[in-house]
Design an enzyme around this catalytic site. Structure first.
Site, mmCIF file in Angstrom:
data_model
loop_
_atom_site.group_PDB
_atom_site.id
_atom_site.type_symbol
_atom_site.label_atom_id
_atom_site.label_comp_id
_atom_site.label_asym_id
_atom_site.label_seq_id
_atom_site.Cartn_x
_atom_site.Cartn_y
_atom_site.Cartn_z
ATOM 1 N N TYR A 93 -13.139 6.184 -14.236
ATOM 2 C CA TYR A 93 -13.181 4.677 -13.150
ATOM 3 C C TYR A 93 -13.392 3.849 -14.225
ATOM 4 C CZ TYR A 93 -13.783 2.497 -9.006
ATOM 5 O OH TYR A 93 -13.880 1.440 -7.850
ATOM 6 N N ARG A 143 -13.959 3.856 2.264
ATOM 7 C CA ARG A 143 -13.279 5.248 2.609
ATOM 8 C C ARG A 143 -13.492 5.616 1.269
ATOM 9 N NH1 ARG A 143 -6.998 6.302 2.255
ATOM 10 N NH2 ARG A 143 -6.743 5.634 0.259
ATOM 11 N N VAL A 168 1.574 0.875 -7.221
ATOM 12 C CA VAL A 168 1.305 0.098 -8.242
ATOM 13 C C VAL A 168 2.180 0.173 -9.342
ATOM 14 C CG1 VAL A 168 -0.408 -1.266 -6.723
ATOM 15 C CG2 VAL A 168 -0.988 0.671 -8.476
ATOM 16 N N GLY A 223 -18.605 -0.803 2.354
ATOM 17 C CA GLY A 223 -18.422 -0.006 2.896
ATOM 18 C C GLY A 223 -16.656 0.127 3.542
ATOM 19 N N LYS A 248 -11.842 0.648 -15.133
ATOM 20 C CA LYS A 248 -12.256 -0.940 -14.528
ATOM 21 C C LYS A 248 -12.528 -1.290 -15.626
ATOM 22 C CE LYS A 248 -12.173 -0.234 -10.598
ATOM 23 N NZ LYS A 248 -10.931 -1.357 -9.397
ATOM 24 N N ASN A 282 -5.767 -4.976 -7.059
ATOM 25 C CA ASN A 282 -7.189 -3.990 -5.723
ATOM 26 C C ASN A 282 -7.044 -2.810 -5.114
ATOM 27 O OD1 ASN A 282 -9.184 -4.095 -3.281
ATOM 28 N ND2 ASN A 282 -7.176 -3.577 -2.860
ATOM 29 N N SER A 339 -15.472 -2.873 -11.075
ATOM 30 C CA SER A 339 -16.141 -2.364 -10.940
ATOM 31 C C SER A 339 -17.697 -2.147 -11.795
ATOM 32 C CB SER A 339 -16.111 -1.081 -10.810
ATOM 33 O OG SER A 339 -17.337 0.050 -10.379
ATOM 34 N N ASP A 392 1.146 -1.016 0.006
ATOM 35 C CA ASP A 392 0.216 -0.185 0.288
ATOM 36 C C ASP A 392 0.338 1.246 0.177
ATOM 37 O OD1 ASP A 392 -3.136 -0.182 0.838
ATOM 38 O OD2 ASP A 392 -1.707 1.991 0.354
#
Ligand SMILES: NC(=O)c1ccc[n+]([C@@H]2O[C@H](COP(=O)([O-])OP(=O)(O)OC[C@H]3O[C@@H](n4cnc5c(N)ncnc54)[C@H](O)[C@@H]3O)[C@@H](O)[C@H]2O)c1
Length: 304
Positions: free
Chosen positions: A164, A199, A76, A197, A168, A99, A151, A40
């Protein structure tokens, strides 16, 4: 093969595992016996800044619970460093879970190049870089599992998410081809479209539902797709809130015209209902199957 899904001697990279859904994946893989690289960068949802503590905290949690993990703080977009970290720490790489993700939501008429590019860089180029670096090792050991995170915003579209959504669904295009190329080396590649759920979704989902969409409800599917038990490839699964479903392409039987005689827009208009009629539709699984309807039309009018 044993019924239980276990990962002894297997090494798993989970990108963006310092929080949210990725953290839940990392904890679940470690619980199932995997050695985990917790990657991360630790930036904001908008892709700003960096902070090593996100990955470090998850590694501490895993170690505390008796598992094995190392932290990696690279972006990444430097995927080769993350894979090198896995090799240095554990000597191999078996599973890549792509991810990591950010959001730069804007309606298309307000979209700026920087928002478009950064979303592409993290989701698509980042997943490419990590997977590209792991690929030769998976080929050599004749084993690998790759999971991409798509997504519903890509599959179905969503207001304010053109960048996005592009990224995706692009990842699912990548999934389909890597599944074809990886199959002969026992490398299986699948994609998930999760809802959780985190951030990223806080404030976007009603609070009561948000609390029920626990990130850890996404991970059992990802752990299964990352395991030897899973023999399926090229799949796309929607998952969240304790529910999992598979998505596939559906194509109408369409309308055929004589290619030698030709046809015009009026003919298209006259057959519009038929073109969009999904009664008795087919579900092509590869380009060859998809081409069959077109070839049948050529054949139908050949020699006439
Ligand atoms: N939460 C949802 O409902 C939902 C829906 C559809 C798709 N997704 C996807 O699921 C994934 C996880 O999202 P989440 O909801 O857990 O969000 P999140 O913000 O909690 O987690 C994403 C993580 O990725 C990390 N990250 C961002 N850029 C990075 C980079 N360049 N290199 C390494 N790490 C980086 C962040 O630091 C963060 O910890 C994302 O790909 C997201 O697009 C989530």
């Amino acid at each position: 093969m044993s019924e239980s899904v276990r990962f002894e001697d297997k090494v798993v990279i989970v990108t963006g595992a310092g929080g949210g859904i990725g953290r839940a994946h990392a904890l679940a893989f470690a619980k199932a016996g995997a050695k985990v690289v917790v990657n991360d960068l630790g930036g904001s949802t908008h892709g700003e800044g960096a902070n090593a503590s996100a990955a470090d905290r998850v590694v501490a949690e895993i170690v505390e619970a008796g598992g094995t993990a190392v932290a990696n703080h690279d972006s990444v977009t430097d995927g080769e460093k993350i894979v090198q970290n896995a090799l240095d720490a554990f000597g191999r790489i078996d599973v890549v879970v792509n991810n990591a993700g950010i959001l730069r939501d804007k309606t298309f008429h307000k979209m700026e190049d920087a928002d478009w590019d950064l979303v592409y860089q993290v989701h698509v180029a980042g997943a490419y870089k990590v997977t590209r670096a792991a690929w030769p090792h998976m080929r050599e050991q004749n084993y690998g599992r790759v999971i991409f995170t798509s997504s519903t915003s890509g599959i179905y579209g969503n207001f304010g998410q053109s960048n996005y959504g592009m990224a995706k669904l692009g990842l699912y295009g990548l999934t389909r081809t890597l599944a074809i190329e990886g199959r002969k080396n026992n490398i299986f590649v699948n994609a998930i479209a999760p809802t959780g759920g985190t951030r990223m979704t806080e404030g976007l989902i009603p609070q009561q539902v948000f609390e029920q969409l626990k990130p850890e409800l996404v991970s059992p599917l990802v752990v299964y797709l990352g395991s030897e038990n899973c023999q399926d490839t090229a799949g796309l699964y929607e998952v969240g809130g304790g529910w999992i479903g598979k998505v596939r392409w559906e194509r109408s039987n369409g309308a055929g015209f004589d290619p030698k005689v030709g046809f015009d827009a009026d003919d298209v208009a006259a057959h519009w209902k038929e073109i969009g009629d999904f009664e008795g539709a087919s579900h092509p699984e590869d380009s060859l199957q998809a081409l069959q309807a077109m070839m049948a039309n050529l054949q139908k009018y050949a020699g006439k």
